[in-house]
Structure formats: C-alpha cells, structure tokens
Design an enzyme around this catalytic site. Structure first.
Site, PDB file in Angstrom:
ATOM      1  N   ARG A  15       0.834  -1.201   0.000  1.00 45.28           N
ATOM      2  CA  ARG A  15       0.000   0.000   0.000  1.00 45.28           C
ATOM      3  C   ARG A  15       0.872   1.255   0.000  1.00 45.28           C
ATOM      4  O   ARG A  15       2.085   1.193   0.181  1.00 45.28           O
ATOM      5  CB  ARG A  15      -0.928  -0.005   1.223  1.00 45.28           C
ATOM      6  CG  ARG A  15      -2.023  -1.043   1.159  1.00 45.28           C
ATOM      7  CD  ARG A  15      -2.790  -1.149   2.474  1.00 45.28           C
ATOM      8  NE  ARG A  15      -1.970  -1.744   3.526  1.00 45.28           N
ATOM      9  CZ  ARG A  15      -2.389  -1.944   4.774  1.00 45.28           C
ATOM     10  NH1 ARG A  15      -3.616  -1.546   5.128  1.00 45.28           N
ATOM     11  NH2 ARG A  15      -1.600  -2.516   5.673  1.00 45.28           N
ATOM     12  N   LYS A  75       1.679   1.817   7.279  1.00 45.51           N
ATOM     13  CA  LYS A  75       2.029   1.004   8.438  1.00 45.51           C
ATOM     14  C   LYS A  75       2.942   1.762   9.389  1.00 45.51           C
ATOM     15  O   LYS A  75       3.533   2.795   9.042  1.00 45.51           O
ATOM     16  CB  LYS A  75       2.684  -0.304   8.006  1.00 45.51           C
ATOM     17  CG  LYS A  75       1.733  -1.272   7.327  1.00 45.51           C
ATOM     18  CD  LYS A  75       0.508  -1.581   8.187  1.00 45.51           C
ATOM     19  CE  LYS A  75       0.833  -2.364   9.448  1.00 45.51           C
ATOM     20  NZ  LYS A  75      -0.374  -2.611  10.275  1.00 45.51           N
ATOM     21  N   TYR A  94      -0.891   4.396  10.676  1.00 45.34           N
ATOM     22  CA  TYR A  94      -1.225   3.415  11.711  1.00 45.34           C
ATOM     23  C   TYR A  94      -0.012   3.240  12.605  1.00 45.34           C
ATOM     24  O   TYR A  94       1.121   3.142  12.120  1.00 45.34           O
ATOM     25  CB  TYR A  94      -1.587   2.058  11.085  1.00 45.34           C
ATOM     26  CG  TYR A  94      -2.925   2.033  10.385  1.00 45.34           C
ATOM     27  CD1 TYR A  94      -4.104   2.212  11.099  1.00 45.34           C
ATOM     28  CD2 TYR A  94      -3.004   1.819   9.016  1.00 45.34           C
ATOM     29  CE1 TYR A  94      -5.336   2.178  10.469  1.00 45.34           C
ATOM     30  CE2 TYR A  94      -4.235   1.780   8.369  1.00 45.34           C
ATOM     31  CZ  TYR A  94      -5.406   1.970   9.103  1.00 45.34           C
ATOM     32  OH  TYR A  94      -6.614   1.948   8.474  1.00 45.34           O
ATOM     33  N   HIS A  96      -0.458   1.399  16.228  1.00 46.95           N
ATOM     34  CA  HIS A  96      -0.659   0.185  17.044  1.00 46.95           C
ATOM     35  C   HIS A  96       0.451   0.066  18.086  1.00 46.95           C
ATOM     36  O   HIS A  96       1.203  -0.902  18.137  1.00 46.95           O
ATOM     37  CB  HIS A  96      -0.688  -1.055  16.145  1.00 46.95           C
ATOM     38  CG  HIS A  96      -1.794  -1.042  15.134  1.00 46.95           C
ATOM     39  ND1 HIS A  96      -3.128  -1.127  15.480  1.00 46.95           N
ATOM     40  CD2 HIS A  96      -1.768  -0.951  13.775  1.00 46.95           C
ATOM     41  CE1 HIS A  96      -3.871  -1.095  14.392  1.00 46.95           C
ATOM     42  NE2 HIS A  96      -3.075  -0.972  13.342  1.00 46.95           N
ATOM     43  N   GLU A 118      -5.633   4.596  13.857  1.00 48.85           N
ATOM     44  CA  GLU A 118      -6.563   3.680  14.514  1.00 48.85           C
ATOM     45  C   GLU A 118      -7.238   4.255  15.745  1.00 48.85           C
ATOM     46  O   GLU A 118      -8.174   3.640  16.280  1.00 48.85           O
ATOM     47  CB  GLU A 118      -5.848   2.365  14.881  1.00 48.85           C
ATOM     48  CG  GLU A 118      -4.863   2.453  16.020  1.00 48.85           C
ATOM     49  CD  GLU A 118      -3.466   2.838  15.582  1.00 48.85           C
ATOM     50  OE1 GLU A 118      -2.547   2.743  16.416  1.00 48.85           O
ATOM     51  OE2 GLU A 118      -3.284   3.236  14.412  1.00 48.85           O
ATOM     52  N   SER A 220     -21.280 -13.168  24.795  1.00 42.40           N
ATOM     53  CA  SER A 220     -19.952 -13.726  25.064  1.00 42.40           C
ATOM     54  C   SER A 220     -19.677 -13.827  26.556  1.00 42.40           C
ATOM     55  O   SER A 220     -19.625 -12.818  27.271  1.00 42.40           O
ATOM     56  CB  SER A 220     -18.871 -12.871  24.402  1.00 42.40           C
ATOM     57  OG  SER A 220     -17.600 -13.451  24.591  1.00 42.40           O
ATOM     58  N   LEU A 240     -11.592  -5.687  19.704  1.00 41.68           N
ATOM     59  CA  LEU A 240     -10.827  -4.448  19.658  1.00 41.68           C
ATOM     60  C   LEU A 240     -11.162  -3.584  20.862  1.00 41.68           C
ATOM     61  O   LEU A 240     -12.333  -3.345  21.163  1.00 41.68           O
ATOM     62  CB  LEU A 240     -11.133  -3.669  18.374  1.00 41.68           C
ATOM     63  CG  LEU A 240     -10.509  -2.263  18.291  1.00 41.68           C
ATOM     64  CD1 LEU A 240      -9.003  -2.367  18.108  1.00 41.68           C
ATOM     65  CD2 LEU A 240     -11.126  -1.453  17.158  1.00 41.68           C
ATOM     66  N   ALA A 268      -6.907  -9.472  15.263  1.00 38.93           N
ATOM     67  CA  ALA A 268      -6.521  -8.536  16.326  1.00 38.93           C
ATOM     68  C   ALA A 268      -5.018  -8.523  16.571  1.00 38.93           C
ATOM     69  O   ALA A 268      -4.554  -7.865  17.503  1.00 38.93           O
ATOM     70  CB  ALA A 268      -7.253  -8.903  17.620  1.00 38.93           C
ATOM     71  N   ASP A 270      -2.577  -7.002  15.245  1.00 40.44           N
ATOM     72  CA  ASP A 270      -1.959  -5.676  15.268  1.00 40.44           C
ATOM     73  C   ASP A 270      -1.927  -5.102  16.675  1.00 40.44           C
ATOM     74  O   ASP A 270      -1.057  -4.277  16.990  1.00 40.44           O
ATOM     75  CB  ASP A 270      -2.717  -4.706  14.344  1.00 40.44           C
ATOM     76  CG  ASP A 270      -2.252  -4.792  12.898  1.00 40.44           C
ATOM     77  OD1 ASP A 270      -1.087  -5.154  12.679  1.00 40.44           O
ATOM     78  OD2 ASP A 270      -3.057  -4.510  12.006  1.00 40.44           O
ATOM     79  N   ALA A 299       0.089  -9.545  10.256  1.00 37.78           N
ATOM     80  CA  ALA A 299      -0.162  -8.266  10.919  1.00 37.78           C
ATOM     81  C   ALA A 299      -0.559  -7.143   9.962  1.00 37.78           C
ATOM     82  O   ALA A 299      -0.946  -6.069  10.425  1.00 37.78           O
ATOM     83  CB  ALA A 299       1.083  -7.856  11.710  1.00 37.78           C
TER      84      ALA A 299
END
Length: 372
Positions: A15, A75, A94, A96, A118, A220, A240, A268, A270, A299
C-alpha cells in the site's frame, strides 16, 4: 505544507500513504508533496502518475523525511524510519503502539507528533480510519481461513459451505464490530454455519437484524467462548479495545482442546492478538501450528490486496490530511476533538492513555501536551 510519502518497507506491504488522486487534491490546496520513487509501484502507480498529479519524486526515503513537515504512511514506521523522524515533524499513519514498546520508545525519543489512524474517532463513536482496513481484513479473514482448512494446506479438509447432504464448516467470530461484521458477511455468503460472540447486546441485535436467521448470535461469556471455540472449524479473532492491547479471549489450554486441523485467524494481531498462542506473521510466512491448530496471524492483512485497500484508506484519510496541512497540525487538532484522539505521542510525551498504561509510562492529556 511540505508533505512526504515514503515507500512502505514492512514485509510484503504494497500500500501507499497517498495515491495520485489524493496528491492532486493536496496540490490544489497549495501544498507540496514529495514521494519516494516507486512508492506506488505496489498498486500499479508509476512515478510519472505522481508527477502528473503535481508531486516531486525523491530518490530515497531519507530525502522524503528530510524535506517533509508531515509524513503520511500506511504502516507503523520501522526502526530505520523512526531514526529519521525529528522534533516538530508530524507522522500520520497506523501505529498500534500498545503491543510495541520499541516503537513507542523510539517515537517518544524522536520528539515528533505522531497521530495514529486507529485512534481517530467519529461523532458517532466509530473509528473512521480503522474501519476501511477492518472491512478489508474481515473479508480476507474468511478467504484465508477457507484456504487453510483445505487438507493440502494442513487443515481439516472441510469445505466452508459444505454441499447438499454434508454439513458446512462451523465458523466462530469473536467480536461483532467492523471486522466481525464483514467476516460474517463473507462466511454466510459462502454457506458456512456462522456464530458470532459479543458482549454488546445492542450489537448482537443489529447483526441479527442485518443477517437474520442464518446467523447465530451468542452473548460472550467464558463458558460460551470455551464451548464454541472447541467445536469450531474456523475461529476469527476480531475483538478491539481502541488503542489498547487486545484481550486474550482464548487461552493456550483452550487451543489444545480444538480440533486438529482447525484454523485460527487472529485479525486482532496488530494489537497483540486475542489468542494466547498468537504471534505476528507475514504474508511471506503466514501460518504456524500450535497443538495441531493452524494460526494465521498476518499483521498487515490488507496489504495483500493493496489496490483495493490503498484506495479505501485514502478515501478515509484524505480529509484529515487536508485539514492538517491547511490549518497546521496544532490548529487542526485543536479544532477537531476526534482528530485529537488520534494523537498518541507529542514532543516526547505519550498522549494516549491506554498506550501509557500498557507501557507503564507517564500520561499527558493530548490537549495539555499541545498547549505546553
């Protein structure tokens, strides 16, 4: 403002932070854009396409970082990129950070202002810059799961949708947010027996209304997670907590009880992953096996479909890039509390509470840090 777009260097990341159409919009607003040569090659965009949009081309990433006031990426910056950041520079990508102490420390030491896609929010409580990649990853998770369920790839040898007279695969989706919703959409479309687990009853109700009876919705609890994970052919981890490490919903002991040849896709990852047995993998080497259970933990899943995901990401990020460039980052952050929520690190301070708590670092409120 001078805006820089380096070529992504994470493994198999194709990307690009800005596509040519986005560059053209920024140039029309009076800004300059410098793009590293071949930055768009992974999505079929040549240097000539960027020049036609009004960008200049730099021969190296170092030139981009040196010239730009704001770096726009996809990233999280890799170690070599983090060393090129400087005080007063803006990084928009991003991040993370919660499961990544090395990156957090380097960004703090850089003195740059680091805004994470994010954790930018919307007026409706959503995560508008995470959502498009969550949509892509949710859809890809079922493709990946179906592939690795095939016997030739180590799986159970189960066809996701079954055939007349033979049961379909059981797909369990942990978390009914954006990733989960899109995983459900594809899994149901392929004819699987789909179960979603979530603690938000309103979200379960919305999913029930959206997909109707083919979807099984479950509140859950520990008991529900244990019962459904053990009987699943494919489990999608899509929980998340914005900006924080993902909760470990599935223990190593529970993985040991799963069917040999079943598949886990931990979207999840990341944020650290929601399976105790998860660790990040790459598109080059996407899976590993724990107790005969296949783990797919790539990831940067959307990087596998860069033409789709780069455009989808730009559709969401461009208005924020324009605001940061037009107003300057301090004014843009002051004017938009939702963009301000994206500020994770500023001038040597951690400004996102969940990251500070995870790392055991001092927390400074974003507005206070900017005022200081």
């Amino acid at each position: 403002m001078q805006i820089g777009v380096p070529k992504e260097i994470k493994v198999r990341e194709y990307r690009v932070g800005l596509v040519p159409a986005s560059v053209r919009e920024l140039v029309a607003h009076g800004h300059q854009v410098v793009v590293e040569t071949q930055a768009g090659a992974g999505i079929g965009m040549t240097d000539e396409a960027y020049v036609a949009a009004g960008a200049t081309i730099a021969g190296t990433a170092a030139e981009v970082f040196d010239e730009a006031e704001m770096i726009v990426k996809v990233k999280e910056p890799q170690a070599a990129e983090r060393r090129m950041l400087r005080p007063g520079q803006v990084l928009f990508t991003y991040l993370h950070l919660a499961p990544d102490p090395d990156q957090t420390r380097d960004l703090v030491d850089s003195g740059a202002s680091c805004i994470a896609y994010e954790t930018v929010t919307s007026s409706t409580g959503g995560l508008p810059l995470l959502a498009p990649m969550s949509e892509v990853a949710g859809r890809m998770s079922i493709q990946a799961g179906a592939y690795f369920l095939e016997k030739a790839h180590g799986g159970l040898g189960v066809l996701l949708g079954g055939v007349p007279g033979v049961d379909p695969a059981k797909v369990v989706v942990l978390g009914g947010g954006v990733v989960g919703t899109h995983a459900i959409h594809i899994a149901l479309g392929m004819g699987a027996d789909v179960w979603v687990l979530d603690r938000n009853v309103d979200q379960l109700r919305r999913l029930w209304q959206q997909f109707d009876r083919p979807l099984n919705t479950v509140y859950s609890t520990r008991d529900a997670v244990e019962r459904h994970v053990v009987s699943a052919d494919l489990v999608i981890g899509s929980v998340l907590i914005p900006g924080a490490a993902a909760p470990k919903l599935v223990s190593a002991e529970l993985v040991r009880q799963m069917q040999p040849g079943s598949v886990v896709v931990d979207v999840a990852i990341d944020q650290g992953g929601c399976f105790e047995t998860s660790h990040p993998t790459t598109h080059d080497d996407p899976v590993y096996t724990v107790d005969d259970v296949i783990h797919y933990c790539v990831a940067n899943m959307p990087g596998g479909v860069p033409k789709t995901s780069a455009q989808a990401l730009n559709n969401a990020t461009l208005p924020f890039v324009i605001a940061l460039a037009d107003k300057g980052y301090k004014q843009a952050l002051a004017d938009d509390p939702h963009l301000l929520n994206g500020l994770n690190v500023h001038a040597g301070k951690v400004t996102f509470k969940a990251v500070a708590e995870e790392m055991g670092l001092p927390f400074v409120d974003a507005a206070t840090a900017l005022a200081g």
